[in-house]
Design a protein around this motif. Structure first.
Motif, short mmCIF file in Angstrom:
data_model
loop_
_atom_site.label_atom_id
_atom_site.label_comp_id
_atom_site.label_asym_id
_atom_site.label_seq_id
_atom_site.Cartn_x
_atom_site.Cartn_y
_atom_site.Cartn_z
N TRP A 69 0.81 -1.09 0.05
CA TRP A 69 -0.05 -0.24 0.00
C TRP A 69 0.90 1.19 0.05
CZ3 TRP A 69 -4.29 -0.94 4.22
CH2 TRP A 69 -4.87 -1.92 3.86
N PRO A 70 0.51 2.29 -0.75
CA PRO A 70 1.21 3.66 -0.57
C PRO A 70 1.05 4.01 0.92
CG PRO A 70 -0.96 3.87 -1.97
CD PRO A 70 -0.62 2.48 -1.52
N VAL A 71 2.21 4.62 1.14
CA VAL A 71 2.32 5.29 2.67
C VAL A 71 0.90 6.20 2.98
CG1 VAL A 71 3.83 7.22 2.13
CG2 VAL A 71 3.65 6.32 4.36
N GLU A 72 0.47 6.95 2.08
CA GLU A 72 -0.72 7.69 2.33
C GLU A 72 -1.78 6.55 2.82
OE1 GLU A 72 2.06 9.81 -0.01
OE2 GLU A 72 1.18 7.78 -0.37
N ALA A 125 5.35 10.50 8.42
CA ALA A 125 5.65 9.11 8.08
C ALA A 125 6.03 9.42 6.39
CB ALA A 125 4.63 8.31 8.31
N PRO A 126 5.14 10.01 5.76
CA PRO A 126 5.14 10.17 4.35
C PRO A 126 6.58 10.68 3.84
CG PRO A 126 2.93 10.62 4.85
CD PRO A 126 3.59 10.86 6.33
N ILE A 172 3.10 2.12 16.56
CA ILE A 172 2.58 2.85 15.36
C ILE A 172 3.89 3.40 14.58
CG2 ILE A 172 1.90 5.28 15.28
CD1 ILE A 172 0.20 4.82 17.92
N PRO A 173 4.88 3.90 14.89
CA PRO A 173 5.75 4.30 13.86
C PRO A 173 6.18 2.99 13.16
CG PRO A 173 6.96 4.21 16.09
CD PRO A 173 5.41 4.19 16.12
N ALA A 174 6.27 1.62 13.70
CA ALA A 174 6.53 0.54 12.95
C ALA A 174 5.56 0.30 11.73
CB ALA A 174 6.45 -0.51 13.74
N LEU A 175 4.40 0.89 12.21
CA LEU A 175 3.23 0.18 11.42
C LEU A 175 3.28 1.35 10.24
CD1 LEU A 175 0.58 -0.62 13.75
CD2 LEU A 175 1.31 -2.13 12.07
N ALA A 176 3.43 2.43 10.41
CA ALA A 176 3.34 3.59 9.56
C ALA A 176 4.59 3.20 8.44
CB ALA A 176 3.57 5.16 10.40
N ALA A 177 5.79 2.77 8.78
CA ALA A 177 6.88 2.61 8.09
C ALA A 177 6.70 1.47 7.06
CB ALA A 177 8.04 2.20 8.96
#
Length: 527
Positions: A69-72, A125-126, A172-177
């Motif tokens: 999935w795109p980061v957005e 994150a983006p 959360i940051p791990a998932l966002a990455a």
């Protein structure tokens, strides 16, 4: 606010349902008890090594979809998840209180920290995962780009004292990455994390992307370290050493936030009333079961007596108890073993000559695991309570003749997590802060302004840990960097028609030119 009995009943019923979410065939289960009453809330699976491997395999399959999935699109899911945390705040607060025994205002801190962390990484994150252009080996004819890719499956081992936010602030940051996450909460506090997993899936995350493996630390923890691609651990220093050793054997990276023996320095020009409010709020938050809490207070001798008197008065006024509402100031400790440990440290210090001005007693009349906020003076600097993390509602107060002495005493420890300095001269405060060997130092605040500065890295030095959470560093630790370098003129080898000696001299000349250009750029750049 509903009645306390109703809140307890609904939270208990939800815990039974949440326990069924653990994807495990465990033959045994663990009884989770509520600290204020020591009553069993519900049973959770005691995951075996095979259970952990199955959960991680399922998370790895979900990560394949997620990372495409795109980061957005990923952060849109996290944004909806953040909204749901606020929407379901009453249920979350009830769960946090039920399984930890903390006051509701401390539970609110957990919720708001998770919301703040989510908001920060949804926004940043983006940009943090974008590829970057770097300087090539030879200007104009080469270039280099750094691409960032998720490491895969991140394991999060979270503690019992702040189980909700210390699971999510790493997840959360791990998932966002673009990673999947398997969280192993402490076996005493699994339910708020399980609820978060259900809310994330409802927000649109692939099933199994954020999974929870319940179980005892000695079995489930090592199994998780062996199965994942990065491990994030929050807990005691000795356990952290074992986690780091096992991660090293598996050649995976790890980030560790460990113990602290945090100093609190009151200079001669400090606002005494403000310093007392900070000491009480910091030392006795969550019954002192907080890695950032001050445990050693050093006060300039000129203000020592008024500071101690006001601190004792403010501490004596604190209320102790538990209810599903905004009532008592200080809640329960986690269990009887921990109360025994803290009380043992206090009684040992008193036997060695320390004076107890406030507290120093169990409170079985309030509940099975309550302990009074305690203030000690005259503590032997070589005693256990002076050198080891107490992790309870206990502080020692020591007079010092000047700031240099306070700094020397504050840094006489193997820990280096958090410190605080109190002064009306902010420049002086910053100067003292830079002399403290801590990952974070707060001026005129015990810990919150440092922890809540989500754009700044947070972590410890020495026996207080490795790596950083929060800020760009908190997400980049979950990414692998890959460099792609390009030559626009083909391979950099000596052409067949050019003698090797001439080619070598040309390369040396190029290096000299590059150094001259770098010096010129430095001189012309504004400072």
């Amino acid at each position: 606010m509903s009645s306390p009995a109703g809140a307890r009943r609904r939270a208990g019923e939800r815990c039974v349902t949440l326990a069924d979410r653990v994807d495990a065939a465990a033959a045994e289960s663990i009884a989770v008890r509520s600290p204020p009453t020591d009553e069993v809330i519900a049973q959770v699976p005691d995951c075996s090594r095979d259970d952990v491997e199955t959960i991680v395999d399922r998370a790895r399959a979900a990560q394949t979809t997620w990372t495409e999935w795109p980061v957005e699109k990923r952060v849109a899911v996290l944004d909806r998840f953040c909204d749901s945390l606020l929407e379901h705040r009453r249920d979350l607060l009830d769960l946090i209180q039920l399984e930890t025994g903390k006051p509701r205002h401390n539970a609110v801190e957990e919720l708001l920290d998770a919301v703040g962390t989510c908001t920060y990484y949804v926004d940043t994150a983006p940009k943090l995962v974008e590829s970057e252009r770097r300087s090539g080996a030879f200007p104009a004819i080469t270039d280099a780009r750094v691409h960032y890719e998720p490491v895969g499956v991140v394991g999060v081992i979270s503690p019992w004292n702040y189980p909700f936010n210390l699971s999510l602030t790493d997840a959360i940051p791990a998932l966002a990455a673009g990673n999947a996450v398997v969280c192993k909460p402490d076996e005493r506090t699994p339910f708020a994390t399980l609820f978060a997993a259900s809310l994330l899936e409802a927000a649109g995350a692939p099933p199994g992307l954020f999974a929870v493996a319940t179980g005892r630390g000695e079995t489930t923890g090592p199994a998780l370290v062996d199965a994942v691609d990065h491990i994030s651990f929050t807990g005691g220093t000795e356990t952290g050493r074992a986690v780091a050793e096992r991660a090293g054997q598996n050649l995976i990276d790890c980030s560790l936030e460990l113990g602290g023996k945090n100093p609190f320095i009151v200079l001669d020009d400090a606002n005494i009333s403000a310093a007392v409010r900070g000491a009480v709020a910091g030392a006795f938050a969550n019954a002192g079961q907080l890695c950032l809490a001050p445990e050693r207070i050093y006060v300039h001798e000129s203000v020592y007596e008024p500071f101690l008197a006001e601190l004792c008065s403010a501490t004596e006024s604190l209320s102790i108890g538990f209810e599903f509402g905004y009532g008592p100031d200080v809640g329960s400790m986690i269990d009887g073993d921990h109360v025994d440990r803290v009380d043992g440290y206090v009684q040992e210090a008193i036997d060695d000559g320390a004076s107890c001005h406030v507290g120093g007693r169990r409170r079985p009349d309030v509940g099975p695991h309550f302990y009074e906020p305690t203030i000690l003076t005259g503590v032997d600097p070589d005693s256990r309570i002076a050198c080891e993390e107490t992790f309870g509602p206990v502080v020692s107060v020591t007079p010092v003749k000047d700031a240099a002495t306070a700094i020397d005493m504050a840094t006489n420890t193997t820990y280096g997590l958090n410190g605080s300095v109190w002064t009306t001269d902010l420049g002086r405060g910053r100067h003292v802060a830079t002399s403290l060997d801590c990952g974070t130092v707060c001026i005129n605040d015990p810990y919150l302004v440092g922890w809540a500065a989500l754009d700044a890295p947070m972590g410890g030095v020495g026996d207080s840990g490795l790596g950083r959470r929060h800020g760009p560093e908190g997400l980049r630790r979950y990414l692998e960097s890959r460099t792609i370098a390009t030559s626009r003129i083909g391979p950099f080898v000596s052409p067949s028609i050019v003698p090797m000696g001439l080619y070598a001299r040309a390369l040396v000349g190029s290096a000299r030119l590059q150094r001259r250009l770098t010096r010129l750029k430095r001189r012309l750049s504004p400072r």
